[in-house]
Structures are given as C-alpha cells and as structure tokens.
Write an enzyme that holds these catalytic residues in place. Structure first.
Site, PDB file in Angstrom:
ATOM      1  N   GLU A  84       5.606   9.805   3.153  1.00 53.65           N
ATOM      2  CA  GLU A  84       5.187   8.466   2.730  1.00 53.65           C
ATOM      3  C   GLU A  84       4.211   8.552   1.545  1.00 53.65           C
ATOM      4  O   GLU A  84       3.306   9.378   1.538  1.00 53.65           O
ATOM      5  CB  GLU A  84       4.528   7.698   3.885  1.00 53.65           C
ATOM      6  CG  GLU A  84       4.286   6.227   3.520  1.00 53.65           C
ATOM      7  CD  GLU A  84       4.102   5.321   4.730  1.00 53.65           C
ATOM      8  OE1 GLU A  84       3.820   5.828   5.834  1.00 53.65           O
ATOM      9  OE2 GLU A  84       4.241   4.089   4.552  1.00 53.65           O
ATOM     10  N   TYR A 117      -5.189   0.332   9.221  1.00 51.28           N
ATOM     11  CA  TYR A 117      -6.362   0.677   8.422  1.00 51.28           C
ATOM     12  C   TYR A 117      -7.636   0.322   9.178  1.00 51.28           C
ATOM     13  O   TYR A 117      -8.385  -0.568   8.798  1.00 51.28           O
ATOM     14  CB  TYR A 117      -6.302  -0.006   7.046  1.00 51.28           C
ATOM     15  CG  TYR A 117      -5.293   0.657   6.138  1.00 51.28           C
ATOM     16  CD1 TYR A 117      -5.584   1.881   5.552  1.00 51.28           C
ATOM     17  CD2 TYR A 117      -4.056   0.084   5.901  1.00 51.28           C
ATOM     18  CE1 TYR A 117      -4.654   2.526   4.742  1.00 51.28           C
ATOM     19  CE2 TYR A 117      -3.117   0.720   5.095  1.00 51.28           C
ATOM     20  CZ  TYR A 117      -3.428   1.937   4.519  1.00 51.28           C
ATOM     21  OH  TYR A 117      -2.504   2.577   3.721  1.00 51.28           O
ATOM     22  N   ASP A 144       0.802  -1.230   0.000  1.00 50.44           N
ATOM     23  CA  ASP A 144       0.000   0.000   0.000  1.00 50.44           C
ATOM     24  C   ASP A 144       0.830   1.273   0.000  1.00 50.44           C
ATOM     25  O   ASP A 144       0.407   2.288  -0.529  1.00 50.44           O
ATOM     26  CB  ASP A 144      -0.950   0.032   1.206  1.00 50.44           C
ATOM     27  CG  ASP A 144      -0.210   0.239   2.512  1.00 50.44           C
ATOM     28  OD1 ASP A 144       0.743  -0.514   2.781  1.00 50.44           O
ATOM     29  OD2 ASP A 144      -0.566   1.174   3.252  1.00 50.44           O
ATOM     30  N   ASP A 191       5.768   0.381   3.148  1.00 50.37           N
ATOM     31  CA  ASP A 191       6.099  -0.888   3.803  1.00 50.37           C
ATOM     32  C   ASP A 191       5.748  -2.068   2.905  1.00 50.37           C
ATOM     33  O   ASP A 191       5.391  -1.890   1.747  1.00 50.37           O
ATOM     34  CB  ASP A 191       5.396  -0.979   5.169  1.00 50.37           C
ATOM     35  CG  ASP A 191       3.889  -0.799   5.045  1.00 50.37           C
ATOM     36  OD1 ASP A 191       3.388  -0.688   3.911  1.00 50.37           O
ATOM     37  OD2 ASP A 191       3.198  -0.775   6.078  1.00 50.37           O
TER      38      ASP A 191
END
Ligand code: NAG
Length: 484
Positions: A461, A226, A78, A81
């Site tokens: 990120e 999430y 996603d 990571d």
C-alpha cells in the site's frame, strides 16, 4: 588497433558504469523526485485541473460535504482507499511545505518547485474549506468501514459520504494542531508568490492553534485507521514551532519554552512529531534563540538513536540496512528519518556544528550519507536489487494496493457491486492496469523480503506521507554527488 582501442573504451565505459551505478549508487534523483510528486496527483480528490498529469484519474467526490451542507470537495485520499482523513492529509502538507522551504533552490533547479507548490495548495485549498467556520473543523469525509468493503475507483464511488468534524464539544487537538502546522508552514511557501493567500493561511493557522490548545483532547473519530497513539502534545508543539518559525512572535516562543513537554524519541511519522519539532527549532537556536537549546540537545539525541554508527543506536534495521520499525507503510520511517537527517545535516554544515553520541563525533556528512543510503535502498540499492517506487528503476512493484490503479479504465463504468469488485479487480494476481507512477509502497519486511501482491497491503500500500517525506531528501540528492 582500432578494434583494440574500441574494446578498451568499451571496457572502460562498462567499468565506469559499474562504479557509478553500483558503488556510487547514482540513481536519477530528478526523475525520482518528479515521479514522487506525480503520485500525489494520483491521490487528488475533487475536480481535477486541465494540467493534471495522471491520465487514468478523473473527477471524484464532487458531492463531498453535501451531508453537512458544506463544500468539502478536494483534498487527498491518503492511501489505497477513498477516504479523506484529516490527520495524515495535514501531515502530508506540513512536510511538503517544509521541503519546499528547506530545498527551494534544489526544487527550482530540478523544475519541480511549481509542482510542489501545486501539491501543497491542493491540500491547503481543502483545509480552507474545512476550516471556513470559526466553530469547527471538518476532519474526515467517507466511511472507512464501508469503503473498505468495496474495491472501486474513487470516480465510481456510490453511497453516502459521511462527514466528521471537531468542535467545542468534540475537540481534537491532534488534528487541529497538525492542520495549524500545515497552514503555518504553507504560508511561508506562498509568502513571496501569493501574499494574500499566505496571510489567509497564517490567520487560519493561528485560530486552529488556539482551538487546539483551548480544548486539549484526543479525537478518536479516525480510529482504528488513524488513531493517535502518541497523544496531542507533539502536535501542539509542532503547531507552535511552525507558528514561531512563520511569525517569530514571542507568544509562540513562550508557549514552546513553557508548555512543551521534553521528549526523546527515535522516529518521525504522521503520529509522532517531536523529532520534527526538535530539528525545526534547532535552526532558530543556531540563529541565536538561546532559549531553545534543549531542542537542539534532543535533536542530537534523536540522531544518536537513529544513526547506525552511533553507540546509542537503537532503531531496528533490516540486514540490508533499512530502518524497520513495523510492517505496514514501513517506508514512512525510512523517508521520515531520511528527511530529518537531510535537514539536520544541512543545518549542522551551515552553522559549522558537529554532534556527539557517547563520545563519538559525527559531522554533517555522516548524517547526509545515512539519509542518502535510506533513499538509495528504496530506489534499488537493496538485497533484492529492486525498486520500491512504482514506475522507477529496476523491477519496480506491479501490484500497488490501490483501488484506482487496479481497475481497468475499460471496465470503469461497468455495474459491479461491492462484493464482486474484490473478485474482479482485487484478487487478481496480475499487474495493475494503471501505473501508479512514483508511489513508494509499504516496502519490504524486517528481513528485506517483499511480496508484490495487491492483497499483502502491509507491503504494497502507498501513502501520501511516505512520499511527502521523500521530497526533501530527493530534492537534496539532485545536487551533484561531490557536493554532499
Ligand atoms: C533523469 O531524469 C530526468 C527527468 O525525468 C530526465 O530529464 C534526465 O534526462 C534524466 N537524466 C539521465 C542522465 O538519464
């Protein structure tokens, strides 16, 4: 005289160049679009095909699923990571599919339609594996806690890759609903290109929707990364809205009209999809499905809350004009708004509609201009005069918070343990050795300030859905300016 003319021409060129770049903010949107899709290739897990365009990525996660005796190879990481999370992955695919449906001809003219289709299929192929058994859906591969204690590229991951699933005993309406939406929307993309594949996707979409609404429950297995804060009602409506759009079946219309909770919201993101439902269903309303009028009214309310000139405007903005809801992948709120404003603006135009916010009228051009302004901010039209897309424009970020991009290929196979990996590759104030081309990062803070450091992950990120939401607006912007 020749010299004089020459300098006039030079000045004129400079002046026009200034007008064009500063006043018209004309970025090369085709390039931005193309690079956005290259970023999604950098997020691929699994066995990479020969036409893969990111030179520093290789095969990874080839044993994914083994823990459950399943083949769960493929799909997307996603963000920075190496975990595969079902909910954001599905939202990425749903929004890519919507872009491919709404802006097919723009994507085709820009030479990017195939790349978008490939990006969608990379997700849907994985979802078909994850949903291959009728009694469960695999929703996550990888252990976020362990993963976050190790800074290695996905190609060098070691250790177990635990698998999470939802089923009758552990249901999860958000993920099942979002995956259903992704499959239904994607089925429309492939209908004319690969009919059997499209049918397969649509069938799974229907089954997943049944599963999602039979056992309404929130799955919190993807917490704390999430967690669904908004509950599952939005995903159920979203899935039903896509199934209705794909099938025009009265069953889904009935569900939408009778079961959907009316909601006025002011943002659109991986967790909260009501505004997407409203814009999507407005098209059916304009086309004559009168039962859906409340969705059109709510879509208007969403626009009125987000459009800066509206008297009902209430979304926080930076002084430089960027939507800023919260630090941490904040640019998703800007690309999300830009996407819905673009789609809704084009709908208003096509059906010759205007909207009203507290007595003020707005036309499609207002909506499209706001969508463009948010994208232009990201691409460089902002107080710092820098781009927030890696490898694009002026002064782009150098330190994306991303494992694969920050480990030099020459050291990829060195025996570095998890503890050392942070000293070696993470805590190094130097540009990433591998360019994460096209990634739109978290972006600036609420005062338009940015910190281009790998460890300030709230700003640096990237996330797949920040980019997937940018594809539609960027495709639309590749049309000549005056046609806005
Ligand atoms: C814009 O970018 C595209 C794709 O990268 C490239 O082919 C094109 O030449 C660029 N256009 C201009 C005017 O620089």
């Amino acid at each position: 005289m020749v010299v004089f003319m020459g300098s006039v021409v030079a000045w004129l060129a400079l002046f026009l160049g200034y007008m064009f770049t500063v006043k018209g903010h004309a970025f090369n949107y085709t390039e931005a679009l193309s690079k956005s899709l290259i970023f999604l290739e950098a997020q691929r897990s699994g066995k990479l095909p020969p036409n893969h365009r990111v030179p520093w990525r290789g095969d990874s996660g080839l044993d994914d699923g083994k823990e459950a005796n399943e083949d769960l190879v493929g799909g997307y990481y996603d963000a920075g990571d190496n975990v595969k999370y079902g909910l954001p992955m599905a939202f990425t695919v749903t929004t890519l599919a919507w872009s491919a449906i709404a802006y097919k001809s723009e994507l085709q003219s820009a030479g990017e339609l195939e790349h978008v289709q490939d990006a969608i299929r990379w997700g849907t192929d994985y979802f078909l594996k994850a949903a291959s058994r009728h009694d469960r859906l695999y929703v996550q591969v990888g252990d976020p806690e362990k993963d976050h204690r190790c800074w290695v590229r996905p190609e060098s991951m070691k250790g177990p890759r635990p698998v999470l699933e939802i089923n009758d005993n552990t249901p999860g309406s958000e993920i099942a609903g979002e995956t259903s939406a992704a499959m239904a929307a994607s089925s429309m993309v492939f209908r004319r290109f690969d009919a059997p594949y499209a049918r397969q996707l649509l069938n799974k979409a229907k089954m997943l929707f049944e599963f999602a609404k039979e056992h309404t429950h929130t799955f919190d297995g993807e917490c704390p990364f999430y967690c669904s804060f908004s509950g599952f009602h939005d995903e159920l409506s979203w899935a039903a809205a896509w199934l209705y759009t794909a099938t025009h079946s009265g069953t889904y219309l009935k569900y939408i009209v009778e079961e959907t909770v009316p909601a006025i919201v002011d943002e659109f993101n991986w967790d909260l999809k009501f505004a997407g439902v409203q814009v999507l269903l407005s098209k059916s309303f304009f086309e004559g499905t009168h039962e859906l009028h409340t969705f059109k009214e709510h879509a208007d309310s969403y626009i009125c809350a987000a459009l800066p000139e509206s008297p009902y405007h209430k979304i926080p903005m930076t002084p430089g004009g960027l939507i800023h809801l919260r630090d941490g992948a904040n640019l998703q709120y800007a690309t999300g708004a830009s996407f819905l404003f673009t789609v809704y603006g084009d709908l208003l135009k096509k059906f010759n509609q205007k909207i009203e916010c507290g007595g003020r009228r707005f036309e499609s051009t207002h909506l499209l201009a706001f969508a463009k302004q948010q994208m232009d901010y990201i691409l460089g039209q902002n107080p710092l005069g820098r781009s927030y897309m890696v490898g694009f424009g002026k002064d782009p970020p150098q330190q994306a918070h991303h494992r694969g991009a920050s480990v030099p290929l020459s050291e990829a196979n060195s025996d570095v343990d998890c503890g050392m990996s942070f000293t070696r590759w993470f805590n190094k104030n130097a540009p990433n050795p591998n360019e994460l081309t096209g990634a739109i990062l978290g972006g600036p803070d609420k005062k338009d300030k940015f910190s281009d450091l790998r460890w300030t992950s709230v700003y640096t990120e990237p996330c797949t859905y920040v980019n997937s939401l940018a594809v539609g607006p960027l495709a639309r912007l590749t049309r000549p300016l005056k046609k806005l």
